[in-house]
Design a protein around this motif. Structure first.
Motif, PDB file in Angstrom:
ATOM      1  N   LYS A   1       0.831  -1.215   0.000  1.00  0.00           N
ATOM      2  CA  LYS A   1       0.000   0.000   0.000  1.00  0.00           C
ATOM      3  C   LYS A   1       0.857   1.253   0.000  1.00  0.00           C
ATOM      4  N   LEU A   2       2.185   1.075  -0.198  1.00  0.00           N
ATOM      5  CA  LEU A   2       3.136   2.169  -0.225  1.00  0.00           C
ATOM      6  C   LEU A   2       3.194   2.952   1.087  1.00  0.00           C
ATOM      7  N   GLU A   3       2.978   2.234   2.198  1.00  0.00           N
ATOM      8  CA  GLU A   3       3.206   2.869   3.491  1.00  0.00           C
ATOM      9  C   GLU A   3       4.688   2.746   3.794  1.00  0.00           C
ATOM     10  N   TYR A   4       5.300   3.849   4.269  1.00  0.00           N
ATOM     11  CA  TYR A   4       6.734   3.828   4.551  1.00  0.00           C
ATOM     12  C   TYR A   4       7.007   3.308   5.953  1.00  0.00           C
ATOM     13  N   ALA A   5       8.199   2.759   6.127  1.00  0.00           N
ATOM     14  CA  ALA A   5       8.683   2.285   7.419  1.00  0.00           C
ATOM     15  C   ALA A   5       7.766   1.270   8.065  1.00  0.00           C
ATOM     16  N   VAL A   6       7.290   0.339   7.217  1.00  0.00           N
ATOM     17  CA  VAL A   6       6.468  -0.727   7.777  1.00  0.00           C
ATOM     18  C   VAL A   6       7.376  -1.734   8.452  1.00  0.00           C
ATOM     19  N   ASN A   7       6.790  -2.588   9.236  1.00  0.00           N
ATOM     20  CA  ASN A   7       7.521  -3.708   9.788  1.00  0.00           C
ATOM     21  C   ASN A   7       8.037  -4.544   8.606  1.00  0.00           C
ATOM     22  N   ILE A   8       9.328  -4.945   8.672  1.00  0.00           N
ATOM     23  CA  ILE A   8       9.923  -5.693   7.549  1.00  0.00           C
ATOM     24  C   ILE A   8       9.030  -6.826   7.071  1.00  0.00           C
ATOM     25  N   GLU A   9       8.418  -7.509   8.035  1.00  0.00           N
ATOM     26  CA  GLU A   9       7.574  -8.661   7.706  1.00  0.00           C
ATOM     27  C   GLU A   9       6.440  -8.306   6.754  1.00  0.00           C
ATOM     28  N   ASN A  10       6.045  -7.026   6.759  1.00  0.00           N
ATOM     29  CA  ASN A  10       4.936  -6.614   5.888  1.00  0.00           C
ATOM     30  C   ASN A  10       5.415  -5.940   4.604  1.00  0.00           C
ATOM     31  N   SER A  11       6.732  -5.923   4.388  1.00  0.00           N
ATOM     32  CA  SER A  11       7.254  -5.230   3.206  1.00  0.00           C
ATOM     33  C   SER A  11       6.960  -5.999   1.921  1.00  0.00           C
ATOM     34  N   ILE A  12       7.082  -5.281   0.816  1.00  0.00           N
ATOM     35  CA  ILE A  12       6.845  -5.917  -0.487  1.00  0.00           C
ATOM     36  C   ILE A  12       7.820  -7.067  -0.690  1.00  0.00           C
ATOM     37  N   LEU A  13       9.091  -6.797  -0.341  1.00  0.00           N
ATOM     38  CA  LEU A  13      10.125  -7.806  -0.546  1.00  0.00           C
ATOM     39  C   LEU A  13       9.806  -9.087   0.216  1.00  0.00           C
ATOM     40  N   ALA A  14       9.327  -8.908   1.462  1.00  0.00           N
ATOM     41  CA  ALA A  14       9.010 -10.079   2.277  1.00  0.00           C
ATOM     42  C   ALA A  14       7.915 -10.906   1.622  1.00  0.00           C
ATOM     43  N   SER A  15       6.905 -10.228   1.073  1.00  0.00           N
ATOM     44  CA  SER A  15       5.798 -11.008   0.512  1.00  0.00           C
ATOM     45  C   SER A  15       6.235 -11.744  -0.748  1.00  0.00           C
ATOM     46  N   ILE A  16       7.138 -11.114  -1.520  1.00  0.00           N
ATOM     47  CA  ILE A  16       7.670 -11.833  -2.685  1.00  0.00           C
ATOM     48  C   ILE A  16       8.469 -13.042  -2.209  1.00  0.00           C
ATOM     49  N   GLY A  17       9.341 -12.780  -1.231  1.00  0.00           N
ATOM     50  CA  GLY A  17      10.209 -13.835  -0.720  1.00  0.00           C
ATOM     51  C   GLY A  17       9.437 -14.994  -0.138  1.00  0.00           C
ATOM     52  N   LYS A  18       8.337 -14.677   0.567  1.00  0.00           N
ATOM     53  CA  LYS A  18       7.586 -15.756   1.224  1.00  0.00           C
ATOM     54  C   LYS A  18       6.977 -16.720   0.219  1.00  0.00           C
ATOM     55  N   THR A  19       6.600 -16.191  -0.969  1.00  0.00           N
ATOM     56  CA  THR A  19       6.007 -17.094  -1.965  1.00  0.00           C
ATOM     57  C   THR A  19       7.042 -18.036  -2.571  1.00  0.00           C
ATOM     58  N   ILE A  20       8.308 -17.628  -2.542  1.00  0.00           N
ATOM     59  CA  ILE A  20       9.294 -18.522  -3.165  1.00  0.00           C
ATOM     60  C   ILE A  20      10.207 -19.212  -2.161  1.00  0.00           C
ATOM     61  N   SER A  21      10.064 -18.909  -0.888  1.00  0.00           N
ATOM     62  CA  SER A  21      11.060 -19.410   0.064  1.00  0.00           C
ATOM     63  C   SER A  21      11.031 -20.936   0.182  1.00  0.00           C
ATOM     64  N   PHE A  22       9.901 -21.560  -0.198  1.00  0.00           N
ATOM     65  CA  PHE A  22       9.838 -23.026  -0.098  1.00  0.00           C
ATOM     66  C   PHE A  22      10.892 -23.698  -0.985  1.00  0.00           C
ATOM     67  N   VAL A  23      11.235 -23.011  -2.088  1.00  0.00           N
ATOM     68  CA  VAL A  23      12.222 -23.570  -3.016  1.00  0.00           C
ATOM     69  C   VAL A  23      13.552 -23.808  -2.295  1.00  0.00           C
ATOM     70  N   PHE A  24      13.846 -22.928  -1.339  1.00  0.00           N
ATOM     71  CA  PHE A  24      15.144 -22.999  -0.674  1.00  0.00           C
ATOM     72  C   PHE A  24      15.108 -23.830   0.600  1.00  0.00           C
ATOM     73  N   TYR A  25      13.935 -24.356   0.923  1.00  0.00           N
ATOM     74  CA  TYR A  25      13.834 -25.140   2.152  1.00  0.00           C
ATOM     75  C   TYR A  25      14.830 -26.305   2.182  1.00  0.00           C
TER      76      TYR A  25
END
Ligand code: GDP
Ligand code: MG
Length: 656
Positions: A516-540
């Motif tokens: 939602k383009l809110e600044y200084a969000v908790n890292i867990e809610n960042s855009i990068l985190a949400s991208i990473g969470k969808t692919i992190s299973f690959v690296f399990y």
């Protein structure tokens, strides 16, 4: 007028071709194959010159032979320039004996005469000319000598077309019988007697009788007979026209007795490579890196204070310090190690030792379907895969070249060094040099095994090329080394200032903002985190945990391998103060790493698809999108499987 350059591989055809035609060249492919077809116009003469593929005989066994033979027989060039490597007459003249049968004008060009003296060889070219009955010119295509004389000979062109008889009379008689019967030239008559597949329509009872006569008289089949009689002729000829006095043993020869010694050469090579890694990644490397990282960190803190005092807003401070300085600094911190690595490689190159490695590994590589020549892209690839992939052009054999292009990115390039240095420095402490070197040897092992399979399954019938002459040992030239090292370091720093800078800003942005383009969000809610969470299973299977942070960092290796470290630094460091890049493993984010997962993660980053720059180079050099995609799929799959095995086996062992 049409002139064809004919000669063995590596005899200097292309070098002479370039000399004669300058920029008047047309480059394409022979129809249906990927072998290069070069034609050009000889300056001042207005003749068309064609650079035919390198061949050893006019039999139709290889694609090169087939192309050259077809061109010579069907297009009938007005003159054949037969390039002969004067340092190995025996091998080269075999082809000459066949060219002399075609009823085409042949000029013999003795190339590489610059190397004769050193080898203690003297060739009487006038005598040679008289013995084989055509013009002979001595040139050095490399040093540009004798070219005027060659041009004069072409210009005046008083050479006669002829067919030279070189066998004993009862063989010559049979040849004449065939020629009279079918009204063919000498070349064709011999091919008919050899029962060459292209002349099958001539295989009548009469011919069979002639062949049987020869085969019973000489107790070998006709093909073998003609070959051995040709060599006999060459042997006699060489005896008459050359004079060899053994050259004195010089320092290079003495050094080679050690560096190419059957027993100690290989251990010496391993020790030298280990030293290179020990120096650059081990002791000297990590302490100098700590020093630079500290400097960068101080710089970051000072900048933060300065910005805050001058009233800059929070997000600007965060962008500059947590994004740019942290990201770019993480990469720049490794410059000292790279300088040492580049320095070592440059010294190995200029002293001539690198060529010995090529030579040494030749026999070993051959077992896996590569030649020693393939080591050149791998060694250049230590700096960067892009020039490594490009220099694969030195490999003459097409399939081997493709294999080398696909395999070069497996070599730990300078951008991968930060990953190796950081992980092995933190997790393996004083054994970090050993661990780094082990990755290097792992890379060689993977390359050899892959080459074996590529040869077996993808590029059937892959041939290999020859390693040519070794240069003399030389004392390293300081001027050259300084330029070489500084060029490479500049290139690396430039990347930090461009690609890494851009990526660091993007990572910072994706990490600091939510969808939602809110600044200084908790890292867990960042855009990068949400991208990473969808692919992190690959690296399990590689990490033993779901870490979106590691996942997004590894993916960024596609842009540039150094970015993996930059990204990890930015993610771990956001909002925290870090004293050295190693402390990212003390941060909560990356504290899950164990020795096995650290090694596995390094291996994944090392062997997975290279950065976009190298992928682009691969595509250019392979000349096909399909092949490139296949190669990348192969690299990623291999990296993933290998890393998973390393992690799981490593974890299993350390739990025992
Ligand atoms: P091609 O395979 O016949 O086209 O051979 P190239 O022209 O590619 O040359 C093969 C190698 O021999 C290259 O490394 C050249 O630099 C080298 N070469 C060519 N001509 C000479 C020469 O006259 N003297 C020396 N010393 N090397 C040469
Ligand atoms: Mg060539």
């Amino acid at each position: 007028m049409k002139i064809a350059l004919v000669g063995n591989q590596n005899s200097g055809k292309t070098t002479l071709f370039n000399l004669l035609t300058g920029t008047n060249q047309k480059i394409g492919n022979w129809p249906g194959v990927t072998i290069e077809r070069k034609t050009g116009i000889i300056k001042y003469l207005n003749c068309e010159l064609i650079d035919l593929p390198g061949i050893y005989s006019l039999s139709p066994y290889t694609m090169e032979e087939e192309i050259s033979r077809k061109y010579i027989i069907q297009e009938k060039p007005d003159i054949i320039i037969n390039i002969v490597d004067s340092t190995s007459l025996e091998r080269s003249l075999y082809l000459t004996t066949q060219l002399m049968e075609l009823n085409i004008k042949v000029i013999i060009v003795l190339n590489m005469v610059d190397r004769l003296e050193k080898k203690g060889i003297y060739i009487d070219k006038d005598k040679l000319s008289k013995e084989i009955g055509t013009d002979v010119v001595e040139i050095s295509a490399l040093k540009n000598t004798g070219i005027d004389e060659l041009i004069n000979i072409i210009k005046n062109c008083n050479i006669k077309s002829y067919e030279k008889e070189i066998f004993e009379s009862n063989i010559e008689n049979e040849i004449i019988k065939v020629r009279i019967k079918y009204n063919v030239n000498r070349f064709e008559a011999i091919k008919i007697l050899e029962s060459d597949k292209l002349y099958s329509k001539y295989q009548t009872q009469d011919i069979k009788k002639l062949r049987e006569y020869l085969e019973t008289t000489y107790k070998m089949d006709t093909e073998e007979l003609f070959a051995s009689k040709r060599y006999e002729f060459i042997g006699r000829l060489k005896e008459k026209v050359t004079n060899v006095k053994p050259a004195e043993e010089n320092i290079s020869d003495k050094l080679d007795k050690i560096f190419l010694n059957k027993i100690v050469a290989f251990p010496i090579f391993i020790v030298i490579m280990f030293l290179v890694y020990y120096l650059s990644v081990g002791v000297v490397g990590s302490s100098s890196t700590d020093f630079v990282t500290n400097l960068i960190d101080k710089f970051g803190q000072t900048t933060r204070m300065f910005l805050l005092q001058s009233g800059a807003s929070n997000w600007i401070v965060s962008l500059v310090v947590d994004g740019i300085i942290t990201g770019v600094g993480a990469v720049l911190g490794f410059v000292p190690q790279l300088i040492i690595l580049f320095l070592c490689i440059s010294i190995l190159e200029t002293t001539g030792y690198m060529s010995r490695i090529t030579f040494l590994l030749d026999k070993f590589f051959r077992k896996f379907g590569l030649s020693g020549e393939a080591i050149i892209p791998f060694i250049v690839g230590l700096g960067c895969s892009v020039p490594g992939i490009m220099i694969a052009r030195v490999i003459k054999e097409e399939k081997e070249r493709e294999a080398a292009i696909i395999l070069t990115p497996f070599i730990p390039c300078s951008a991968k060094l930060p990953i190796i240095a950081m992980f092995s420095g933190y997790f393996f402490g004083d054994k970090s040099g050993l661990v780094s070197a082990s990755l290097y040897f792992l890379a060689i092992a993977i390359i050899l095994i892959s080459a074996f399979f590529i040869k077996k399954f993808f590029t059937k019938g892959m041939g290999t090329s020859f390693v040519s002459e070794l240069p003399e040992y030389k004392l390293p030239s300081l001027k050259y080394i300084v330029k070489d090292v500084s060029d490479k370091v500049k290139e690396f720093v430039k990347r930090a200032g461009t690609i890494i800078l851009t990526c660091s800003i993007i990572v910072w942005f994706l990490l600091s903002f939510s969808w939602k383009l809110e600044y200084a969000v908790n890292i867990e809610n960042s855009i990068l985190a949400s991208i990473g969470k969808t692919i992190s299973f690959v690296f399990y299977p590689i990490l033993g945990t779901f870490s979106w942070e590691a996942a997004v960092s590894a993916i960024q290796g596609l842009v540039a391998k150094e970015q993996v470290i930059s990204s990890m630094n930015i993610i771990a460091g956001l909002g925290k103060d870090l004293s050295s890049s190693l402390s990212i493993f003390n941060s909560e984010t990356f504290s899950f790493f164990t020795k096995p997962s650290a090694y596995a993660f390094m291996a994944f980053n090392l062997f997975s698809a290279p950065c976009f720059g190298a992928i682009g180079a691969m595509k250019r050099e392979l000349g096909s999108t399909k092949k490139t995609l296949k190669a990348i799929a192969f690299q990623i799959t291999l990296a993933w499987i290998l890393a998973s095995i390393i992690f799981n086996v490593g974890t299993f062992i350390s739990n025992l």
